[in-house]
Enzyme design. Structure first.
Site, PDB file in Angstrom:
ATOM      1  N   ILE A 158       0.854  -1.194   0.000  1.00  0.00           N
ATOM      2  CA  ILE A 158       0.000   0.000   0.000  1.00  0.00           C
ATOM      3  C   ILE A 158       0.894   1.249   0.000  1.00  0.00           C
ATOM      4  O   ILE A 158       0.526   2.302  -0.491  1.00  0.00           O
ATOM      5  CB  ILE A 158      -0.957  -0.070   1.216  1.00  0.00           C
ATOM      6  CG1 ILE A 158      -2.150   0.840   1.078  1.00  0.00           C
ATOM      7  CG2 ILE A 158      -0.231   0.144   2.518  1.00  0.00           C
ATOM      8  CD1 ILE A 158      -3.253   0.527   2.093  1.00  0.00           C
TER       9      ILE A 158
ATOM     10  N   TYR B  18      -3.692  -9.825  16.992  1.00  0.00           N
ATOM     11  CA  TYR B  18      -2.726 -10.048  15.910  1.00  0.00           C
ATOM     12  C   TYR B  18      -2.413 -11.540  15.759  1.00  0.00           C
ATOM     13  O   TYR B  18      -2.482 -12.096  14.651  1.00  0.00           O
ATOM     14  CB  TYR B  18      -1.456  -9.236  16.216  1.00  0.00           C
ATOM     15  CG  TYR B  18      -0.257  -9.612  15.394  1.00  0.00           C
ATOM     16  CD1 TYR B  18      -0.229  -9.349  14.033  1.00  0.00           C
ATOM     17  CD2 TYR B  18       0.846 -10.248  15.978  1.00  0.00           C
ATOM     18  CE1 TYR B  18       0.875  -9.704  13.271  1.00  0.00           C
ATOM     19  CE2 TYR B  18       1.946 -10.594  15.225  1.00  0.00           C
ATOM     20  CZ  TYR B  18       1.961 -10.327  13.873  1.00  0.00           C
ATOM     21  OH  TYR B  18       3.039 -10.685  13.118  1.00  0.00           O
TER      22      TYR B  18
ATOM     23  N   GLY C 108       1.935  -9.120   3.750  1.00  0.00           N
ATOM     24  CA  GLY C 108       1.181  -7.876   3.979  1.00  0.00           C
ATOM     25  C   GLY C 108       0.266  -7.943   5.185  1.00  0.00           C
ATOM     26  O   GLY C 108      -0.129  -9.017   5.641  1.00  0.00           O
TER      27      GLY C 108
ATOM     28  N   ASN D 219       5.079 -16.239  15.465  1.00  0.00           N
ATOM     29  CA  ASN D 219       5.221 -16.897  16.772  1.00  0.00           C
ATOM     30  C   ASN D 219       4.052 -16.524  17.685  1.00  0.00           C
ATOM     31  O   ASN D 219       3.723 -17.263  18.617  1.00  0.00           O
ATOM     32  CB  ASN D 219       6.566 -16.526  17.403  1.00  0.00           C
ATOM     33  CG  ASN D 219       6.663 -15.077  17.838  1.00  0.00           C
ATOM     34  OD1 ASN D 219       6.352 -14.750  18.976  1.00  0.00           O
ATOM     35  ND2 ASN D 219       7.081 -14.185  16.958  1.00  0.00           N
TER      36      ASN D 219
HETATM   37  C1  15L Z   1       5.938 -10.581  15.142  1.00  0.00           C
HETATM   38  O1  15L Z   1       5.153 -11.383  14.676  1.00  0.00           O
HETATM   39  C2  15L Z   1       5.938  -9.161  14.698  1.00  0.00           C
HETATM   40  O2  15L Z   1       5.605  -9.017  13.345  1.00  0.00           O
HETATM   41  C3  15L Z   1       7.225  -8.441  14.986  1.00  0.00           C
HETATM   42  O3  15L Z   1       6.938  -7.045  14.939  1.00  0.00           O
HETATM   43  C4  15L Z   1       7.817  -8.820  16.345  1.00  0.00           C
HETATM   44  O4  15L Z   1       6.991  -8.312  17.368  1.00  0.00           O
HETATM   45  C5  15L Z   1       7.943 -10.334  16.462  1.00  0.00           C
HETATM   46  O5  15L Z   1       6.724 -10.966  16.186  1.00  0.00           O
HETATM   47  C6  15L Z   1       8.425 -10.769  17.852  1.00  0.00           C
HETATM   48  O6  15L Z   1       7.731 -11.548  18.510  1.00  0.00           O
HETATM   49  O7  15L Z   1       9.510 -10.343  18.234  1.00  0.00           O
END
Ligand code: 15L
Length: 296
Positions: free
Chosen positions: A32, A133, A69, A109
């Site tokens: 975007i 998230y 994305g 994770n």
């Molecule tokens: C994630 O999935 C995020 O996209 C990244 O910003 C970090 O926060 C990472 O995990 C993490 O757990 O360090």
């Protein structure tokens, strides 16, 4: 040479992968935001994952899609819904309609963040998301499962830890992945001849890993890096963290907005092997070390 569409190509992970994948694939870069400084073998294809028309346009004629994305940290439900739920659906559905069979999904994770740090999880462990998230990443994985079973698509879900040139803190010693290891894993996802639906962990060969990544190894992934070589330097600057964040794999994502007692999480399944603020502010809060509160 295969043409690969990368969504979210202007982000940090996309930027690392552009460098690492150069010369191996032709890259169609979608975001975007503007994708800067196109190199040889790269083409820009601007698009918003939340708009189906955009996704139908950018997915046309590619050999595989690497879907990075969306929102990459915890955020308000409206944002997660738009970018990560609707956006993810649009990418898979546009791929199906355009006959693109292979989709690599950047899971996280945080789909497993409510597992404790003394638990070792593999690709069969049931998800325990630690945030909206993380939940959106579980949605993406399950959407991939549906599209693999129902439409014969080839779906490779990578539960990515943290991509960086070096691990940033103690938690990242367990979940870090170097850009070159991630690029190798992405190569497995693109080129392995026999993918139906797979879940792998996007982590380097870390000594302190919380993951049994045997599924990635089975498919040919051979990580070259281990966060351990950075351990002394990382631990020397580690600040004391909140005890709740220390207990769980997801770290600070786990207790953000928590309303209950985080120690009351379900025991591991038998198959487990024991051993609205501005977006930038939210990202910093989710990733930073939190000092424990002093007792009064
Ligand atoms: C994630 O999935 C995020 O996209 C990244 O910003 C970090 O926060 C990472 O995990 C993490 O757990 O360090």
């Amino acid at each position: 040479m295969k043409t690969i569409l990368i969504t979210g190509a202007a982000g940090d992970v996309g930027t690392h992968l552009r460098r690492e994948l150069a010369g191996k694939y032709l890259l169609r870069l979608s975001d975007i935001k503007p994708v800067k400084a196109l190199a040889a073998g790269e083409k820009s294809a601007p698009g918003d994952v939340a708009k189906m028309a955009d996704m139908l346009r950018v997915t046309k004629g590619v050999d595989a899609i690497l879907h990075l994305g969306g929102f990459s940290f915890e955020g308000p439900w409206e944002d997660i819904l738009r970018a990560n739920i609707i956006g993810c659906y649009n990418v898979f559905e546009a791929a199906r309609r355009n006959g693109v069979k292979r989709v690599l999904f950047a899971s996280s994770n945080h789909a497993m963040g409510f597992y404790k740090r003394d638990q070792k999880v593999d690709h069969r462990a049931y998800p325990k998301p630690d945030s909206r998230y993380g939940l959106s990443k579980v949605f993406g994985e399950q959407l991939g499962s549906l599209y693999a079973d129902k439409y014969g698509m080839e779906v490779f879900c990578m539960r990515i830890g943290n991509v960086n040139v070096a691990p940033a803190d103690k938690r990242r010693l367990s979940i870090w992945i170097s850009p070159r290891d991630l690029a190798q894993l992405v190569g497995v996802g693109i080129d392995h001849p026999d993918i139906r639906f797979e879940i792998v962990y996007g982590v380097s060969g870390n000594t302190r890993s919380w993951y049994d990544n045997s599924n990635a190894l089975r498919l040919g992934y051979r990580p070259q890096d281990d966060a351990e070589i950075h351990a002394v330097a990382v631990l020397a600057k580690e600040k004391p963290n909140d005890a709740r964040a220390e207990m769980f794999q997801g770290g600070n994502f786990v207790f953000a907005e928590i309303g209950g007692d985080p120690t009351r999480v379900a025991p591991p399944p038998r198959m487990m092997r024991k051993r609205r603020k501005p977006a930038a502010t939210q990202r910093r809060a989710a990733n930073k070390t939190v000092k424990p509160k002093k007792k009064k």
